[in-house]
Motif scaffolding. Structure first.
Motif, PDB file in Angstrom:
ATOM      1  N   ASN A 423     -19.641  33.432   3.169  1.00  0.00           N
ATOM      2  CA  ASN A 423     -20.031  33.234   4.568  1.00  0.00           C
ATOM      3  C   ASN A 423     -20.200  31.767   4.929  1.00  0.00           C
ATOM      4  O   ASN A 423     -20.217  31.416   6.116  1.00  0.00           O
ATOM      5  CB  ASN A 423     -21.321  34.011   4.867  1.00  0.00           C
ATOM      6  N   MET A 424     -20.340  30.897   3.929  1.00  0.00           N
ATOM      7  CA  MET A 424     -20.448  29.463   4.202  1.00  0.00           C
ATOM      8  C   MET A 424     -19.129  28.861   4.681  1.00  0.00           C
ATOM      9  O   MET A 424     -19.093  27.712   5.104  1.00  0.00           O
ATOM     10  CB  MET A 424     -20.955  28.734   2.960  1.00  0.00           C
ATOM     11  N   LYS A 425     -18.056  29.632   4.616  1.00  0.00           N
ATOM     12  CA  LYS A 425     -16.758  29.166   5.098  1.00  0.00           C
ATOM     13  C   LYS A 425     -16.547  29.479   6.577  1.00  0.00           C
ATOM     14  O   LYS A 425     -15.561  29.035   7.179  1.00  0.00           O
ATOM     15  CB  LYS A 425     -15.643  29.818   4.265  1.00  0.00           C
ATOM     16  N   ASN A 426     -17.462  30.243   7.168  1.00  0.00           N
ATOM     17  CA  ASN A 426     -17.307  30.667   8.565  1.00  0.00           C
ATOM     18  C   ASN A 426     -17.511  29.502   9.538  1.00  0.00           C
ATOM     19  O   ASN A 426     -18.246  28.559   9.250  1.00  0.00           O
ATOM     20  CB  ASN A 426     -18.310  31.769   8.899  1.00  0.00           C
ATOM     21  N   LEU A 434     -21.435  24.056  -1.410  1.00  0.00           N
ATOM     22  CA  LEU A 434     -21.534  25.237  -2.266  1.00  0.00           C
ATOM     23  C   LEU A 434     -20.341  26.172  -2.172  1.00  0.00           C
ATOM     24  O   LEU A 434     -20.123  26.987  -3.071  1.00  0.00           O
ATOM     25  CB  LEU A 434     -22.792  26.034  -1.903  1.00  0.00           C
ATOM     26  N   ALA A 435     -19.592  26.076  -1.093  1.00  0.00           N
ATOM     27  CA  ALA A 435     -18.551  27.078  -0.841  1.00  0.00           C
ATOM     28  C   ALA A 435     -17.508  27.122  -1.947  1.00  0.00           C
ATOM     29  O   ALA A 435     -16.857  28.140  -2.161  1.00  0.00           O
ATOM     30  CB  ALA A 435     -17.879  26.808   0.504  1.00  0.00           C
ATOM     31  N   GLY A 436     -17.364  26.027  -2.692  1.00  0.00           N
ATOM     32  CA  GLY A 436     -16.385  25.998  -3.768  1.00  0.00           C
ATOM     33  C   GLY A 436     -16.928  26.435  -5.112  1.00  0.00           C
ATOM     34  O   GLY A 436     -16.224  26.367  -6.121  1.00  0.00           O
ATOM     35  N   SER A 437     -18.173  26.895  -5.163  1.00  0.00           N
ATOM     36  CA  SER A 437     -18.774  27.315  -6.433  1.00  0.00           C
ATOM     37  C   SER A 437     -17.988  28.479  -7.033  1.00  0.00           C
ATOM     38  O   SER A 437     -17.567  29.396  -6.337  1.00  0.00           O
ATOM     39  CB  SER A 437     -20.231  27.731  -6.226  1.00  0.00           C
ATOM     40  N   SER A 438     -17.823  28.442  -8.331  1.00  0.00           N
ATOM     41  CA  SER A 438     -17.050  29.488  -9.004  1.00  0.00           C
ATOM     42  C   SER A 438     -17.996  30.593  -9.457  1.00  0.00           C
ATOM     43  O   SER A 438     -18.322  30.717 -10.628  1.00  0.00           O
ATOM     44  CB  SER A 438     -16.292  28.909 -10.202  1.00  0.00           C
ATOM     45  N   GLY A 439     -18.436  31.392  -8.523  1.00  0.00           N
ATOM     46  CA  GLY A 439     -19.353  32.474  -8.839  1.00  0.00           C
ATOM     47  C   GLY A 439     -20.757  32.192  -8.355  1.00  0.00           C
ATOM     48  O   GLY A 439     -21.046  31.115  -7.839  1.00  0.00           O
ATOM     49  N   PRO A 440     -21.651  33.170  -8.506  1.00  0.00           N
ATOM     50  CA  PRO A 440     -23.023  33.037  -8.000  1.00  0.00           C
ATOM     51  C   PRO A 440     -23.748  31.843  -8.601  1.00  0.00           C
ATOM     52  O   PRO A 440     -23.437  31.393  -9.707  1.00  0.00           O
ATOM     53  CB  PRO A 440     -23.678  34.355  -8.430  1.00  0.00           C
ATOM     54  N   VAL A 441     -24.737  31.363  -7.860  1.00  0.00           N
ATOM     55  CA  VAL A 441     -25.537  30.201  -8.269  1.00  0.00           C
ATOM     56  C   VAL A 441     -26.982  30.644  -8.479  1.00  0.00           C
ATOM     57  O   VAL A 441     -27.532  31.400  -7.671  1.00  0.00           O
ATOM     58  CB  VAL A 441     -25.469  29.086  -7.205  1.00  0.00           C
ATOM     59  N   HIS A 442     -27.576  30.154  -9.549  1.00  0.00           N
ATOM     60  CA  HIS A 442     -28.989  30.398  -9.851  1.00  0.00           C
ATOM     61  C   HIS A 442     -29.792  29.296  -9.172  1.00  0.00           C
ATOM     62  O   HIS A 442     -29.703  28.134  -9.539  1.00  0.00           O
ATOM     63  CB  HIS A 442     -29.178  30.362 -11.374  1.00  0.00           C
ATOM     64  N   TYR A 483     -26.221  21.010  -6.693  1.00  0.00           N
ATOM     65  CA  TYR A 483     -26.828  21.337  -5.400  1.00  0.00           C
ATOM     66  C   TYR A 483     -28.354  21.379  -5.461  1.00  0.00           C
ATOM     67  O   TYR A 483     -28.948  21.945  -6.374  1.00  0.00           O
ATOM     68  CB  TYR A 483     -26.303  22.680  -4.904  1.00  0.00           C
ATOM     69  N   VAL A 484     -28.982  20.766  -4.446  1.00  0.00           N
ATOM     70  CA  VAL A 484     -30.424  20.847  -4.234  1.00  0.00           C
ATOM     71  C   VAL A 484     -30.661  21.422  -2.836  1.00  0.00           C
ATOM     72  O   VAL A 484     -30.168  20.884  -1.840  1.00  0.00           O
ATOM     73  CB  VAL A 484     -31.100  19.465  -4.362  1.00  0.00           C
ATOM     74  N   ALA A 497     -27.349  13.719  -1.216  1.00  0.00           N
ATOM     75  CA  ALA A 497     -26.477  13.223  -2.285  1.00  0.00           C
ATOM     76  C   ALA A 497     -25.937  14.362  -3.133  1.00  0.00           C
ATOM     77  O   ALA A 497     -24.852  14.258  -3.712  1.00  0.00           O
ATOM     78  CB  ALA A 497     -27.240  12.234  -3.163  1.00  0.00           C
ATOM     79  N   ARG A 498     -26.692  15.471  -3.202  1.00  0.00           N
ATOM     80  CA  ARG A 498     -26.278  16.608  -4.036  1.00  0.00           C
ATOM     81  C   ARG A 498     -25.319  17.548  -3.311  1.00  0.00           C
ATOM     82  O   ARG A 498     -24.923  18.573  -3.877  1.00  0.00           O
ATOM     83  CB  ARG A 498     -27.510  17.370  -4.517  1.00  0.00           C
ATOM     84  N   TYR A 499     -24.960  17.213  -2.077  1.00  0.00           N
ATOM     85  CA  TYR A 499     -23.932  17.991  -1.377  1.00  0.00           C
ATOM     86  C   TYR A 499     -22.524  17.568  -1.796  1.00  0.00           C
ATOM     87  O   TYR A 499     -21.543  18.177  -1.360  1.00  0.00           O
ATOM     88  CB  TYR A 499     -24.063  17.809   0.138  1.00  0.00           C
ATOM     89  N   GLY A 500     -22.429  16.518  -2.594  1.00  0.00           N
ATOM     90  CA  GLY A 500     -21.138  15.989  -3.016  1.00  0.00           C
ATOM     91  C   GLY A 500     -20.798  14.710  -2.281  1.00  0.00           C
ATOM     92  O   GLY A 500     -21.171  14.527  -1.117  1.00  0.00           O
ATOM     93  N   ALA A 501     -20.089  13.812  -2.963  1.00  0.00           N
ATOM     94  CA  ALA A 501     -19.794  12.487  -2.402  1.00  0.00           C
ATOM     95  C   ALA A 501     -18.999  12.583  -1.101  1.00  0.00           C
ATOM     96  O   ALA A 501     -19.256  11.847  -0.150  1.00  0.00           O
ATOM     97  CB  ALA A 501     -19.044  11.645  -3.436  1.00  0.00           C
ATOM     98  N   ASP A 502     -18.017  13.480  -1.050  1.00  0.00           N
ATOM     99  CA  ASP A 502     -17.182  13.595   0.151  1.00  0.00           C
ATOM    100  C   ASP A 502     -18.004  14.083   1.349  1.00  0.00           C
ATOM    101  O   ASP A 502     -17.867  13.564   2.463  1.00  0.00           O
ATOM    102  CB  ASP A 502     -16.013  14.537  -0.103  1.00  0.00           C
ATOM    103  N   ASN A 503     -18.839  15.082   1.121  1.00  0.00           N
ATOM    104  CA  ASN A 503     -19.657  15.599   2.224  1.00  0.00           C
ATOM    105  C   ASN A 503     -20.689  14.583   2.686  1.00  0.00           C
ATOM    106  O   ASN A 503     -20.948  14.451   3.884  1.00  0.00           O
ATOM    107  CB  ASN A 503     -20.339  16.899   1.807  1.00  0.00           C
TER     108      ASN A 503
END
Length: 539
Positions: A423-426, A434-442, A483-484, A497-503
């Motif tokens: 849903n983060m791609k909407n 986070l949308a590129g995460s390979s599976g669920p995140v703890h 991610y934080v 900063a934890r959203y990724g350098a590009d973002n």
């Protein structure tokens, strides 16, 4: 209980959209603050406090904020509260955490409409007085939504909740918390994707992401905003959506308070049937089974999105306990997805049928006011061995703060599921990374309260030490996620900063476009900025 006004009609939601779509947003090099105030009907030459005051560009001073607050008072009268008045004390005494209550702004301003917010921002610029804005005031550190010695803008009176003609969008003012928002919508059989405790404010929750009971079905709160009404640094009021100022719309869906003050959250509505849920509590021998059940519910979110959960590990009255808050967004006492939990022996279970309003009121009891607070999250890939290891580490370290007065550390486990990530791609996506995460995140975090300021450094050092060990282990076994989650971040963390350098680079580019003189970075320094944490660690 005073509920917000519920008003029908499209005009309540999009009244400024047409003007916003045709108005320039980028400040001209020759932008005039006094000219912008004049456009709002404020003639600065008529304000006595500004007669002999020279505009400054530096950090807030007593003189700057005395001039700014006196000017606001001259224009808005009783909407401005000075120190040692009832209105002022009502503001400072109503925060969730004591650290926020301790902040002493120069004045408190309660605007009633967006143009009044514009005036406050422009007067801040004119004088150089720092400001902060408060929706619910549920942050856990100093200055997040109250300005030390500055202007604290309290959105309390901007609390309307309106529905458009076909009731598909609810327009929610930033003065609402989730109790008032849900209570206004519940008679219509509707809700929005919002918070899980009653006193949490709409504003910070949405702008930081926003995990909801309904997030496995619809995504996070930020991904369910149709549009934002925003006061920009120049005082211009714009409506940002997927088609109007889409870059600003993208930035606001997780980028925090770095781009403007949001004065209206136009959110997609959802049906709001009765829910079923509560806390099921387990003793230590059952912990491995509880963690296994927690993981399976996360993985099965793709099969049944009606389930929401978190598990809190704590020590109380000499017992190590795991409390699983299990919520089903339908009145079903025994859904298949929770059967594994039901089959684990429990010492108590508070589950019952509840309306959404009843649920957030019930959960409010788990977030008491009047204590010193800290939250501190990290993220990792979903891994059962790692999840058990962290719980063991937590209980091995809890004795380190056993002698701190009133200390109650809690380790909380949640899952960012595949449906949430999808849903983060909407609507053009969000900046969370986070949308590129390979599976669920703890998503795991420490929540801790305690009594005395003298123990602040001890608690912060304890949580930091724990999280450093957890991060080291996560990196060692290959499950660490950068991610934080902003809504849980401590003042020592840097979520952007934890959203990724590009973002991060894109967010800074957007901020520069809409706020070229960095008003929301320098004059509104509280909370999480684009270039670093609010506080440099000193423990």
């Amino acid at each position: 209980m005073h509920l917000p006004t519920l008003i029908g009609g499209l005009s309540a939601i999009g009244g400024l959209a047409q003007a916003a779509a045709t108005s320039p947003v980028i400040e001209a090099d020759d932008f005039s603050i006094t000219g912008a105030l004049q456009d709002l009907g404020v003639d600065v030459s008529q304000i006595p406090a500004l007669d002999s005051f020279a505009a400054i560009e530096t950090r807030s001073t007593d003189k700057a904020c005395a001039a700014a607050c006196a000017s606001l008072s001259f224009i808005f009268g009783s909407k401005v509260s000075a120190q040692e008045t009832t209105g002022y004390n009502n503001f400072t005494s109503s925060f969730w955490s004591v650290q926020q209550e301790e902040v002493q702004p120069h004045c408190v301003f309660r605007p009633a409409k967006s143009t009044e917010v514009s005036t406050a921002v422009l007067l801040s610029r004119l004088t150089g007085c720092e400001f902060a804005a408060r929706s619910g005031g549920h942050a856990a550190f100093t200055g997040a939504s109250s300005a030390p010695d500055g202007i604290s803008i309290w959105f309390k009176d901007m609390n309307a909740v309106a529905l458009n003609a076909d009731k598909t969008v609810a327009s929610i003012g930033p003065g609402n918390n989730w109790l008032t928002a849900y209570a206004a919508l519940e008679p219509h059989g509707l809700a929005v994707i919002g918070g899980r405790a009653s006193s949490i404010g709409v504003g910070g929750f949405v702008l930081g992401g926003g995990i909801s009971y309904h997030s496995n079905l619809y995504g996070w709160s930020c991904d369910n905003v149709e549009s934002f009404e925003v006061v920009t640094a120049s005082g211009l009021i714009v409506t940002a959506s997927a088609t109007s100022y889409p870059d600003l719309y993208w930035a606001l869906r997780g980028g925090g308070n770095n781009f403007g003050l949001v004065t209206k959250y136009n959110m997609y509505t959802i049906p709001s049937p009765e829910l079923y849920g509560g806390a099921r509590t387990f003793l230590e021998p059952e912990f491995p089974q509880v963690i296994n059940a927690w993981i399976n519910v996360i993985n099965n979110a793709t099969v049944d999105g009606k389930a929401q959960q978190y598990v809190a590990f704590l020590r109380t009255q000499g017992m190590n306990l795991a409390s699983a808050e299990l919520t089903y967004v339908k009145n079903d006492p025994n859904p298949e997805i929770f059967k594994q939990y039901r089959n684990i022996s429990a010492i108590s279970d508070t589950s019952s049928a509840k309306t959404l309003v009843e649920y957030v009121e019930y959960l409010e009891t788990e977030n008491p006011f009047g204590l010193r607070e800290v939250y501190w999250p990290i993220s990792a890939a979903l891994d059962e061995r790692f999840a058990n290891w962290v719980v063991d580490l937590f209980y091995s370290m809890v004795p380190e703060v056993a002698d701190v007065a009133g200390a109650q550390p809690v380790l909380i486990y949640q899952g960012i599921t595949e449906p949430m990530l999808n849903n983060m791609k909407n609507h053009g996506g969000n900046p969370l990374g986070l949308a590129g995460s390979s599976g669920p995140v703890h998503l795991l975090h420490i929540s801790c309260w305690w009594k005395n300021e003298s123990d602040d450094k001890t608690i912060y050092a304890f949580v930091n030490k724990f999280m450093e060990k957890v991060m080291a282990e996560a990196k060692s076994v290959g499950v660490f996620n950068e991610y934080v989650y902003m809504n849980y971040a401590s003042m020592f963390q840097d979520p952007i900063a934890r959203y990724g350098a590009d973002n991060k680079a894109q967010l800074k580019k957007i901020a520069k476009k809409y706020d070229p003189r960095e008003v929301y970075q320098t004059l509104q320094p509280g909370y999480f900025k684009l270039d670093g944490p609010p506080v440099t660690p000193s423990f």
